[in-house]
Write an enzyme that holds these catalytic residues in place. Structure first.
Site, PDB file in Angstrom:
ATOM      1  N   GLY A   1      -0.508  -4.529 -43.160  1.00  0.00           N
ATOM      2  CA  GLY A   1       0.944  -4.566 -43.202  1.00  0.00           C
ATOM      3  C   GLY A   1       1.502  -4.602 -44.614  1.00  0.00           C
ATOM      4  CG  HIS A   2       5.694  -5.286 -44.946  1.00  0.00           C
ATOM      5  ND1 HIS A   2       6.750  -4.936 -44.148  1.00  0.00           N
ATOM      6  CD2 HIS A   2       5.491  -6.599 -44.709  1.00  0.00           C
ATOM      7  CE1 HIS A   2       7.177  -5.992 -43.488  1.00  0.00           C
ATOM      8  NE2 HIS A   2       6.426  -7.009 -43.812  1.00  0.00           N
ATOM      9  CG  ASN A   3       5.403  -7.213 -49.226  1.00  0.00           C
ATOM     10  OD1 ASN A   3       6.112  -6.817 -48.298  1.00  0.00           O
ATOM     11  ND2 ASN A   3       5.793  -7.150 -50.483  1.00  0.00           N
TER      12      ASN A   3
ATOM     13  CG  HIS B   1       9.227  -1.359 -45.922  1.00  0.00           C
ATOM     14  ND1 HIS B   1      10.024  -1.393 -44.791  1.00  0.00           N
ATOM     15  CD2 HIS B   1       8.453  -2.480 -45.872  1.00  0.00           C
ATOM     16  CE1 HIS B   1       9.737  -2.474 -44.094  1.00  0.00           C
ATOM     17  NE2 HIS B   1       8.790  -3.150 -44.724  1.00  0.00           N
TER      18      HIS B   1
END
Length: 346
Positions: free
Chosen positions: A245-247, A204
């Site tokens: 979470g991511h994004n 990431h």
């Protein structure tokens, strides 16, 4: 010596209508059940009407609908909770939680030579500031926090003990991070090798941006984006023990209550309220001005403003109608059983 202000002075300070003794002196704030004659308190929920009637509080902040009891003093305002908060801040402003007794930069802090530290910054014991960090003026970073390389922290931010801010993340002005918050941890992304069922971690490489006036609760974690940015927009307040979470992108002035989770790449609009223990699946969109009741599950896009409840979540009025029908099922079953028995007898 404690500060002392008259009821009239406090009414003028919060812009409230005074009912009662204008000369009454108030020195502190407390809850209705603990308040004494020199304390200010408030009533924001009618469930506590009886407690308010029995309270020894010198002044109670109430709204226009509250029952006024003869002999008591009230500050009548549109928002008694907000009025009380202003009074509390006024009396307790000298009890600033960042005033730990360690001023300026503590000698046990470890700061890389390339870090840029603004004026009037406090850095507590055992804080680590890595290379190329930029910290704006008036920031407070309390003990045992870790600020990784390339992080930017704006003016007047407050970072409580034990916070981790990972590499390249950006904080705007007046951001507050409560103890144990983790900003920019790696997203939960793995590629599974179907031949041997092993899981390879996906890098990431993005970051997290927290805009101005964002507050993040204790032990909340916000994952960095895989390539770009996980974004929390200005004025948003996130409770303890929340996972983003991511994004993920969260809009302006959003409230997210404890133990909720939003999976990767979902987008939350402006002025949304998410109750406790809500789960939002990945790659979804929640429009502006949505309210989601506690323990709801979001499995599809919410495109219409308004309240939702249930798992999967549906509009609140629809949920309530279904709940009424469910409560009637037992009686309906008994009626059907009686009808079957009558038919069998014939």
């Amino acid at each position: 010596m404690k500060k002392s202000h008259t009821a009239q002075e406090l009414a003028d300070f919060v812009g409230a209508k005074l009912h009662g003794d204008a000369t009454l002196h108030i020195t502190n704030v407390a809850s209705l059940d603990l308040a004494g004659p020199s304390d200010a308190s408030f009533l924001a929920n009618p469930l506590y009407n009886e407690m308010m009637k029995k309270s020894q509080a010198g002044i109670v902040c109430v709204d226009k609908s509250a029952e006024i009891i003869k002999g008591k003093t009230y500050l009548i305002t549109e928002d008694p909770s907000l009025a009380f908060q202003k009074i509390a801040e006024f009396f307790l402003k000298d009890k600033n939680p960042t005033h730990t007794g360690f001023e300026a930069i503590h000698p046990s802090a470890v700061i890389h030579p390339s870090a840029q530290i603004g004026t009037d910054v406090n850095i507590g014991p055992h804080v680590v500031i890595a290379r190329d960090v930029i910290i704006g003026k008036g920031a407070s970073i309390l003990g045992s926090s870790f600020i990784s390389q390339g992080v930017q922290i704006g003016n007047d931010c407050v970072i409580f003990p034990g916070v981790t801010i990972r590499e390249e993340c950006i904080l705007g002005n007046r951001v507050t991070l409560q103890p144990g918050a983790v900003i920019g941890s790696c997203g939960f992304g793995f590629a599974t090798d179907k031949k041997n069922n092993t899981h390879k971690k996906l890098d990431h490489l993005g970051n997290v941006i927290l805009e101005d006036d964002v507050e993040i609760g204790a032990n909340t974690t916000i994952d960095r984006a895989r390539f770009k940015t996980t974004l929390i927009k200005k004025g948003t307040k996130i409770d303890n023990l929340v996972q983003l979470g991511h994004n993920v992108e969260v809009g302006e002035n959003v409230i997210i209550v404890s133990q909720s989770g939003i999976a990767g790449s979902s987008t939350v609009g402006n002025n949304v309220v998410i109750g406790g223990q809500v789960g939002v699946a990945g790659h979804l969109k929640i429009t502006n001005n949505v309210q989601i009741a506690s323990q709801s599950g979001i499995s599809k896009n919410l495109t219409t403003p308004g309240p939702y409840r249930g798992s999967p979540a549906i509009p609140m009025d629809q949920y309530n109608r279904r709940a009424v029908l469910v409560r009637r099922l037992e009686k309906l079953y008994a009626r059907v059983e009686n009808l079957e028995n009558l038919i069998l007898k014939d």
